[in-house]
Design an enzyme around this catalytic site. Structure first.
Site, PDB file in Angstrom:
ATOM      1  N   ASP A   1      -6.940  -6.810  -4.290  1.00 16.91           N
ATOM      2  CA  ASP A   1      -6.895  -5.812  -5.392  1.00 16.91           C
ATOM      3  C   ASP A   1      -7.039  -6.139  -6.619  1.00 16.91           C
ATOM      4  O   ASP A   1      -7.575  -5.361  -7.521  1.00 16.91           O
ATOM      5  CB  ASP A   1      -5.222  -5.145  -5.269  1.00 16.91           C
ATOM      6  CG  ASP A   1      -5.091  -3.827  -4.025  1.00 16.91           C
ATOM      7  OD1 ASP A   1      -6.075  -3.685  -3.578  1.00 16.91           O
ATOM      8  OD2 ASP A   1      -4.079  -3.734  -4.000  1.00 16.91           O
TER       9      ASP A   1
ATOM     10  N   GLN B   1       0.868  -1.325   0.037  1.00 14.38           N
ATOM     11  CA  GLN B   1       0.146  -0.082   0.009  1.00 14.38           C
ATOM     12  C   GLN B   1       0.780   1.417   0.142  1.00 14.38           C
ATOM     13  O   GLN B   1       0.551   2.124  -0.583  1.00 14.38           O
ATOM     14  CB  GLN B   1      -0.993   0.121   1.263  1.00 14.38           C
ATOM     15  CG  GLN B   1      -1.877  -1.270   1.105  1.00 14.38           C
ATOM     16  CD  GLN B   1      -2.664  -1.235  -0.337  1.00 14.38           C
ATOM     17  OE1 GLN B   1      -3.442  -0.389  -0.561  1.00 14.38           O
ATOM     18  NE2 GLN B   1      -2.564  -2.360  -0.885  1.00 14.38           N
TER      19      GLN B   1
ATOM     20  N   HIS C   1     -53.464  16.655   5.089  1.00 12.45           N
ATOM     21  CA  HIS C   1     -52.725  15.231   5.161  1.00 12.45           C
ATOM     22  C   HIS C   1     -53.986  14.380   5.816  1.00 12.45           C
ATOM     23  O   HIS C   1     -54.401  13.344   5.297  1.00 12.45           O
ATOM     24  CB  HIS C   1     -51.566  15.248   5.924  1.00 12.45           C
ATOM     25  CG  HIS C   1     -50.460  15.615   5.214  1.00 12.45           C
ATOM     26  ND1 HIS C   1     -50.056  16.727   4.838  1.00 12.45           N
ATOM     27  CD2 HIS C   1     -49.174  14.584   5.049  1.00 12.45           C
ATOM     28  CE1 HIS C   1     -48.764  16.676   4.379  1.00 12.45           C
ATOM     29  NE2 HIS C   1     -48.447  15.404   4.346  1.00 12.45           N
TER      30      HIS C   1
ATOM     31  N   GLU D   1      -9.001   0.727   5.618  1.00 14.16           N
ATOM     32  CA  GLU D   1      -9.721   0.236   4.251  1.00 14.16           C
ATOM     33  C   GLU D   1      -9.235  -1.157   4.124  1.00 14.16           C
ATOM     34  O   GLU D   1     -10.028  -1.969   3.895  1.00 14.16           O
ATOM     35  CB  GLU D   1      -8.926   1.201   3.324  1.00 14.16           C
ATOM     36  CG  GLU D   1      -9.268   0.620   1.825  1.00 14.16           C
ATOM     37  CD  GLU D   1      -8.064   1.543   0.804  1.00 14.16           C
ATOM     38  OE1 GLU D   1      -8.534   1.419  -0.198  1.00 14.16           O
ATOM     39  OE2 GLU D   1      -7.221   1.855   1.313  1.00 14.16           O
ATOM     40  N   HIS D   2      -8.024  -1.602   4.436  1.00 15.14           N
ATOM     41  CA  HIS D   2      -7.514  -2.950   4.163  1.00 15.14           C
ATOM     42  C   HIS D   2      -7.048  -3.399   5.796  1.00 15.14           C
ATOM     43  O   HIS D   2      -6.196  -2.876   6.243  1.00 15.14           O
ATOM     44  CB  HIS D   2      -6.699  -3.152   3.328  1.00 15.14           C
ATOM     45  CG  HIS D   2      -6.597  -2.640   1.861  1.00 15.14           C
ATOM     46  ND1 HIS D   2      -6.046  -1.309   1.547  1.00 15.14           N
ATOM     47  CD2 HIS D   2      -7.515  -3.106   0.757  1.00 15.14           C
ATOM     48  CE1 HIS D   2      -6.601  -1.017   0.288  1.00 15.14           C
ATOM     49  NE2 HIS D   2      -7.378  -1.973  -0.060  1.00 15.14           N
TER      50      HIS D   2
ATOM     51  N   HIS E   1       1.725   2.937  -3.223  1.00 14.01           N
ATOM     52  CA  HIS E   1       0.835   3.680  -4.139  1.00 14.01           C
ATOM     53  C   HIS E   1       0.937   5.201  -4.068  1.00 14.01           C
ATOM     54  O   HIS E   1       1.064   6.025  -5.246  1.00 14.01           O
ATOM     55  CB  HIS E   1      -0.563   3.524  -3.562  1.00 14.01           C
ATOM     56  CG  HIS E   1      -1.481   2.451  -3.837  1.00 14.01           C
ATOM     57  ND1 HIS E   1      -1.736   2.282  -5.212  1.00 14.01           N
ATOM     58  CD2 HIS E   1      -1.813   1.360  -3.215  1.00 14.01           C
ATOM     59  CE1 HIS E   1      -2.428   0.905  -5.343  1.00 14.01           C
ATOM     60  NE2 HIS E   1      -2.689   0.585  -4.159  1.00 14.01           N
TER      61      HIS E   1
END
Length: 441
Positions: A367, A265, A426, A333-334, A268
């Site tokens: 991934d 990661q 109503h 996230e992971h 990235h």
């Protein structure tokens, strides 16, 4: 190139741990004023000038020589040509990954449902796919064919009639793998445009680019900012922050494996976050040694180094129970549960985008080809949001049918509540359907 890391070491027993962890996790994805204004100007240009603005911005920002929108459209034949230009191994890998993604997402598909009450009243939900979805795919060197599969296939499984892909081709760089992935995933239309202008085109439509119902897919700060501004005009998947991985390990996994999982990661970008949590202090030392040993062998060593040094951490905890508590606090996230019995800890995991179970399950498999979607909530948003899925491309409509008796009975309840809110119309609307008209006077 000399690279080295000075990854942060935190201990959950320290009095200042919570403050240090909050500082480590802090991330502001908000654009600065200059970026924000530039995006607003681009959106305004696309709304006012349509195709002409798209051609102009593509020339200016991507360095592409285009005289009209015709130069920025890729037809189906060109996508099929890309399949012949990639290697057989690449095509096989794309097709295998696509099939696994499709099979997984088929299980998410929701159907309409109804039930009938004793008095004949029918209630239910009608599930309908979106008419058209827009898929943003980064282009040039930062090209991700896996993202094409992960975004387009759930849309197709959901029954979306038309998937429109936009992908920039800076300086004319076309990525054959991306086009091949689009072909395999069933993308219907492709435009070689990017940036805020592509998001604006999908949201508002131009003479050539059709207006979509939802925009999905990753992008840079200009893309993310544009998605913020067009939300409401169209739906969006999420505003994604930098990629994250949190590894919880009992100290028994090969430290080289863990170091490489953190790198997966960190490579990235410089803002990506890689964290390891373990109750074993000696194991943390071994992983730190593996990081320094393996880093010089990495192609993206410079990026990894900045990521690890800037936002990475090795966190010592009291025991595995506290490790899970820290994981839930981070809401990553992971999340890798690199432990002997991950199934035993799974019930205690409350917040994570994707959970990778056991020592042999690297995040990288998710991934590309495991099957579940790799578009995941970041920056702690796993506390309240979910991975991209078929449900993101389906909308739900409530179904209500009242029998004469049902309308009468429900009308009495509605009348009381409506008059309590001083909404007389109503109340009277409901009261007209009450069988005993004396109750409606």
């Amino acid at each position: 190139m000399t690279v080295s890391t000075a990854i942060a070491r935190l201990n959950a027993a320290d009095a200042e741990f919570a403050r240090h962890l909050d500082h480590l996790l802090s991330w502001e994805s908000v654009s600065d004023d200059a970026v924000n204004q530039r995006v607003l100007d681009i959106i305004k240009g696309v709304r006012e000038r349509g195709d002409a603005a798209l051609v102009e911005y593509t020339q200016r920002f991507d360095g592409v020589e285009a005289s009209s929108m015709a130069d920025l459209i890729i037809d189906r034949a060109r996508l099929e040509l890309a399949l012949t230009r990639i290697s057989p191994a690449q095509r096989t890998a794309l097709e295998k990954a696509a099939e696994r993604v499709r099979v997984y997402h088929e299980r998410q598909k929701q159907d309409s449902w109804q039930y009938t009450e004793a008095d004949g009243t029918v209630l239910g939900q009608k599930v309908t796919p979106l008419d058209r979805a827009g898929l943003y795919v980064p282009g040039g060197k930062a090209s991700y064919p896996s993202s094409v599969l992960m975004n387009a296939i759930p849309a197709k499984v959901a029954g979306v009639t038309e998937v429109v892909m936009v992908v920039p081709t800076p300086r004319g760089e076309v990525n054959e793998l991306v086009l091949a992935a689009a072909c395999i995933a069933g993308v219907d239309r492709v435009f070689t445009i990017g940036g805020a202008q592509a998001v604006a085109a999908l949201a508002y439509g131009t003479e050539s680019v059709p207006k979509v119902d939802k925009v999905v897919g990753p992008g840079n700060i200009y893309v993310a900012t544009a998605k913020r501004h067009v939300f409401g005009q169209v739906g969006i998947d999420m505003i994604a922050g930098p990629s994250e991985i949190l590894v919880v390990c009992d100290g028994q996994t090969d430290p080289d494996w863990i170091a490489m999982d953190l790198f997966s990661q960190a490579e990235h970008d410089e803002d990506a976050q890689a964290i390891l949590v373990s109750p074993d202090a000696e194991f943390l030392d071994r992983v730190a040694a593996s990081i320094n040993k393996l880093l010089p062998t990495m192609e993206r060593a410079g990026i990894i180094e900045k990521s690890i040094n800037g936002r990475g951490a090795l966190i010592q905890v009291r025991d595995m129970q506290q490790a899970i508590e820290v994981a839930n606090r981070i809401a990553p996230e992971h999340l890798e549960l690199s432990v002997a019995d991950p199934q035993a800890w799974l019930p205690q995991i409350r917040h994570a985008g994707a959970i990778f179970m056991g020592r042999h399950t690297s995040e990288a498999l998710g991934d590309y080809c495991a099957g579940p979607n790799h578009v995941l909530p970041t920056s702690g948003t796993a506390r309240f949001s979910s991975p991209l899925g078929v449900y993101d491309f389906q909308k739900r409509s409530s179904i209500i049918f009242c029998s004469e008796q049902g309308a009468s009975e429900l009308g009495q309840t509605a009348s009381v509540l409506a008059r309590g809110e001083s909404l007389t119309a109503h109340a009277r609307s409901a009261e007209y359907r009450i069988l005993d008209q004396d109750q409606g006077n």
